[in-house]
Design a protein around this motif. Structure first.
Motif, PDB file in Angstrom:
ATOM      1  N   ARG A  20       0.856  -1.178   0.000  1.00  0.00           N
ATOM      2  CA  ARG A  20       0.000   0.000   0.000  1.00  0.00           C
ATOM      3  C   ARG A  20       0.902   1.242   0.000  1.00  0.00           C
ATOM      4  O   ARG A  20       2.095   1.144   0.279  1.00  0.00           O
ATOM      5  CB  ARG A  20      -0.913   0.000   1.223  1.00  0.00           C
ATOM      6  CG  ARG A  20      -1.780  -1.248   1.338  1.00  0.00           C
ATOM      7  CD  ARG A  20      -2.695  -1.200   2.543  1.00  0.00           C
ATOM      8  NE  ARG A  20      -3.471  -2.432   2.677  1.00  0.00           N
ATOM      9  CZ  ARG A  20      -4.447  -2.600   3.557  1.00  0.00           C
ATOM     10  NH1 ARG A  20      -4.756  -1.620   4.420  1.00  0.00           N
ATOM     11  NH2 ARG A  20      -5.101  -3.748   3.617  1.00  0.00           N
ATOM     12  N   TYR A  31       4.248   0.463   2.058  1.00  0.00           N
ATOM     13  CA  TYR A  31       4.245  -0.378   3.245  1.00  0.00           C
ATOM     14  C   TYR A  31       3.388  -1.616   3.019  1.00  0.00           C
ATOM     15  O   TYR A  31       2.493  -1.643   2.165  1.00  0.00           O
ATOM     16  CB  TYR A  31       3.742   0.397   4.468  1.00  0.00           C
ATOM     17  CG  TYR A  31       2.282   0.803   4.425  1.00  0.00           C
ATOM     18  CD1 TYR A  31       1.303   0.060   5.076  1.00  0.00           C
ATOM     19  CD2 TYR A  31       1.870   1.936   3.713  1.00  0.00           C
ATOM     20  CE1 TYR A  31      -0.037   0.421   5.019  1.00  0.00           C
ATOM     21  CE2 TYR A  31       0.537   2.306   3.651  1.00  0.00           C
ATOM     22  CZ  TYR A  31      -0.413   1.552   4.315  1.00  0.00           C
ATOM     23  OH  TYR A  31      -1.739   1.900   4.252  1.00  0.00           O
ATOM     24  N   TYR A  32       3.663  -2.622   3.808  1.00  0.00           N
ATOM     25  CA  TYR A  32       2.850  -3.834   3.842  1.00  0.00           C
ATOM     26  C   TYR A  32       2.028  -3.803   5.118  1.00  0.00           C
ATOM     27  O   TYR A  32       2.523  -3.401   6.172  1.00  0.00           O
ATOM     28  CB  TYR A  32       3.754  -5.070   3.827  1.00  0.00           C
ATOM     29  CG  TYR A  32       3.021  -6.367   4.044  1.00  0.00           C
ATOM     30  CD1 TYR A  32       2.288  -6.959   3.019  1.00  0.00           C
ATOM     31  CD2 TYR A  32       3.064  -7.007   5.279  1.00  0.00           C
ATOM     32  CE1 TYR A  32       1.600  -8.161   3.219  1.00  0.00           C
ATOM     33  CE2 TYR A  32       2.383  -8.208   5.486  1.00  0.00           C
ATOM     34  CZ  TYR A  32       1.656  -8.772   4.454  1.00  0.00           C
ATOM     35  OH  TYR A  32       0.987  -9.952   4.667  1.00  0.00           O
ATOM     36  N   GLU A  33       0.789  -4.263   5.029  1.00  0.00           N
ATOM     37  CA  GLU A  33      -0.084  -4.319   6.201  1.00  0.00           C
ATOM     38  C   GLU A  33      -0.733  -5.685   6.296  1.00  0.00           C
ATOM     39  O   GLU A  33      -1.129  -6.272   5.288  1.00  0.00           O
ATOM     40  CB  GLU A  33      -1.155  -3.232   6.138  1.00  0.00           C
ATOM     41  CG  GLU A  33      -2.088  -3.234   7.346  1.00  0.00           C
ATOM     42  CD  GLU A  33      -2.986  -2.008   7.439  1.00  0.00           C
ATOM     43  OE1 GLU A  33      -3.901  -2.022   8.292  1.00  0.00           O
ATOM     44  OE2 GLU A  33      -2.776  -1.051   6.686  1.00  0.00           O
ATOM     45  N   SER A  37      -7.694  -4.546  11.199  1.00  0.00           N
ATOM     46  CA  SER A  37      -7.502  -3.094  11.277  1.00  0.00           C
ATOM     47  C   SER A  37      -7.803  -2.544  12.661  1.00  0.00           C
ATOM     48  O   SER A  37      -7.333  -1.457  13.021  1.00  0.00           O
ATOM     49  CB  SER A  37      -8.372  -2.388  10.240  1.00  0.00           C
ATOM     50  OG  SER A  37      -9.748  -2.659  10.478  1.00  0.00           O
ATOM     51  N   ALA A  41      -1.708  -1.892  17.133  1.00  0.00           N
ATOM     52  CA  ALA A  41      -0.799  -1.655  16.015  1.00  0.00           C
ATOM     53  C   ALA A  41       0.647  -1.967  16.399  1.00  0.00           C
ATOM     54  O   ALA A  41       1.083  -1.732  17.524  1.00  0.00           O
ATOM     55  CB  ALA A  41      -0.908  -0.210  15.547  1.00  0.00           C
ATOM     56  N   LEU A  43       4.488  -1.376  14.478  1.00  0.00           N
ATOM     57  CA  LEU A  43       5.301  -0.891  13.369  1.00  0.00           C
ATOM     58  C   LEU A  43       6.630  -1.627  13.395  1.00  0.00           C
ATOM     59  O   LEU A  43       7.363  -1.566  14.393  1.00  0.00           O
ATOM     60  CB  LEU A  43       5.537   0.618  13.469  1.00  0.00           C
ATOM     61  CG  LEU A  43       4.490   1.506  12.807  1.00  0.00           C
ATOM     62  CD1 LEU A  43       3.162   1.407  13.540  1.00  0.00           C
ATOM     63  CD2 LEU A  43       4.946   2.952  12.759  1.00  0.00           C
ATOM     64  N   ARG A  68      -2.484  -5.419  14.287  1.00  0.00           N
ATOM     65  CA  ARG A  68      -2.435  -4.701  13.013  1.00  0.00           C
ATOM     66  C   ARG A  68      -0.963  -4.411  12.741  1.00  0.00           C
ATOM     67  O   ARG A  68      -0.345  -3.605  13.439  1.00  0.00           O
ATOM     68  CB  ARG A  68      -3.232  -3.396  13.080  1.00  0.00           C
ATOM     69  CG  ARG A  68      -3.198  -2.615  11.763  1.00  0.00           C
ATOM     70  CD  ARG A  68      -3.881  -1.269  11.875  1.00  0.00           C
ATOM     71  NE  ARG A  68      -3.863  -0.563  10.600  1.00  0.00           N
ATOM     72  CZ  ARG A  68      -4.272   0.696  10.427  1.00  0.00           C
ATOM     73  NH1 ARG A  68      -4.745   1.391  11.467  1.00  0.00           N
ATOM     74  NH2 ARG A  68      -4.216   1.257   9.232  1.00  0.00           N
ATOM     75  N   ILE A  70       2.195  -3.143  10.504  1.00  0.00           N
ATOM     76  CA  ILE A  70       2.606  -2.208   9.456  1.00  0.00           C
ATOM     77  C   ILE A  70       4.108  -2.361   9.262  1.00  0.00           C
ATOM     78  O   ILE A  70       4.885  -2.218  10.218  1.00  0.00           O
ATOM     79  CB  ILE A  70       2.283  -0.748   9.845  1.00  0.00           C
ATOM     80  CG1 ILE A  70       0.818  -0.596  10.281  1.00  0.00           C
ATOM     81  CG2 ILE A  70       2.653   0.203   8.711  1.00  0.00           C
ATOM     82  CD1 ILE A  70      -0.181  -0.806   9.188  1.00  0.00           C
ATOM     83  N   LEU A 107      -1.830   7.241   8.835  1.00  0.00           N
ATOM     84  CA  LEU A 107      -2.692   6.065   8.916  1.00  0.00           C
ATOM     85  C   LEU A 107      -3.701   6.153  10.051  1.00  0.00           C
ATOM     86  O   LEU A 107      -4.493   5.231  10.258  1.00  0.00           O
ATOM     87  CB  LEU A 107      -1.831   4.805   9.093  1.00  0.00           C
ATOM     88  CG  LEU A 107      -0.901   4.464   7.933  1.00  0.00           C
ATOM     89  CD1 LEU A 107      -0.083   3.216   8.247  1.00  0.00           C
ATOM     90  CD2 LEU A 107      -1.669   4.283   6.630  1.00  0.00           C
TER      91      LEU A 107
END
Length: 316
Positions: A20, A31-33, A37, A41, A43, A68, A70, A107
């Motif tokens: 994305r 980035y890939y996710e 959602s 999160a 990172l 989630r 990222i 985001l």
């Protein structure tokens, strides 16, 4: 106290896709996710000279735990691009830290676990130190990663200087030309030197090496290694952040630090030297049979550390 966790595996053949893209500060970040959602999160920040596939196994492990996840390409890598051709191609520590927060803002992520190694560990550490309200917890390799630029010219013991040959090479215009001409060759040598027990193959290497074809890769890398020694100026827009980093701020969030026992560039320690910089540290762990690219070499150990800091934060 240092814990010891053992984990090694053959390189995965999977790819993190589809990607994305989002405008975030000065960058359009690729980035890939993965994962829900609405999950907590995480990172995952990669280092030099690597890419998002350092997390090819960690990302699905965390997604399966309801996170989630990222995984962004850093500035100068893969499809991540500067939005304005006039923006300095800085690789300084304040810039990569600011990029992490800009991505979260873009985001709509209020808080996340910051996790990384090498450049990505530095970005994660900076985010945890300067924006603790945005950080659930930190997982970082090689101890306290914020650069002490004021003392960067103090020589290290000779055995510590030898593995840093590439940093000294990059101070020269010959080194810039060498990196431009031999991106893959230099990276492959570093992979082998830094992870001597990791049996990566050509397919594994090439899956990542295409990220070095980014047109800004050489400029960003060279600036990073020159700025950390204080021989070039930073981008003025990060000057205030760098002044805050010059104080070497403590990291107060729950944290786990990791060292690969076979790391050939940043030698493993018991974590005591930098312990005072972590007022909320949960543990320092030594990972046998793992080198510098720790999340790709020992994904279970890395993913477990992320889950542990997340649970510690939730428990208060």
């Amino acid at each position: 106290m240092t814990d010891t966790v053992s984990s090694q595996r053959a390189p995965s053949t999977k790819r993190l896709e589809p990607l994305r893209h989002v405008d975030a500060g000065v960058l359009n970040i690729a980035y890939y996710e993965a994962g829900p959602s609405i999950g907590p999160a995480v990172l995952l920040m990669h280092g030099f000279p690597y890419d998002i596939h350092s997390y090819v196994d960690v990302a699905p492990m965390l997604a399966a735990q309801g996170c989630r996840v990222i995984v962004p390409y850093l500035r100068g890598y893969g499809p991540t691009a500067f939005r304005d051709k006039a923006t300095p191609r800085s690789g300084e520590q304040a810039a990569v830290g600011a990029d992490l927060i800009a991505l979260m803002d873009a985001l709509g992520i209020a808080r996340a676990v910051f996790a990384g190694y090498d450049w990505g560990g530095r970005a994660a550490s900076i985010g945890a130190a300067l924006w603790p309200e945005r950080c659930i917890g930190l997982v970082c390799t090689n101890g306290y990663m914020i650069q002490d630029i004021a003392h960067a010219m103090v020589p290290a013991p000779p055995d510590r200087e030898v593995p840093l040959w590439y940093q000294y090479y990059f101070q020269l215009e010959r080194g810039r030309a060498g990196l431009a001409a031999n991106r893959r060759g230099i990276a492959k040598i570093l992979w082998s030197q830094w992870s001597p027990s990791w049996a990566f193959d050509d397919a594994c290497f090439e899956r990542t090496a295409v990220a070095f074809d980014n047109p800004d890769y050489v400029d960003v890398v060279i600036h990073s290694y020159r700025h950390r020694y204080g021989v070039v100026d930073g981008d003025p827009q990060y000057a205030d952040l760098q002044r805050r980093l010059d104080t070497l701020p403590v990291i107060r969030v729950p944290a786990i630090s990791l060292d690969g026992a076979d790391d050939g560039v940043t030698f493993a320690t018991d974590g005591s030297r930098t312990a005072a910089k972590y007022t909320g540290r949960l543990a320092h762990r030594l990972i046998p049979h793992a080198g510098h690219n720790l999340p790709q070499e020992a994904p279970e150990a890395f993913a477990s550390a992320v889950i542990e800091v997340m649970k510690a934060s939730a428990a208060g």
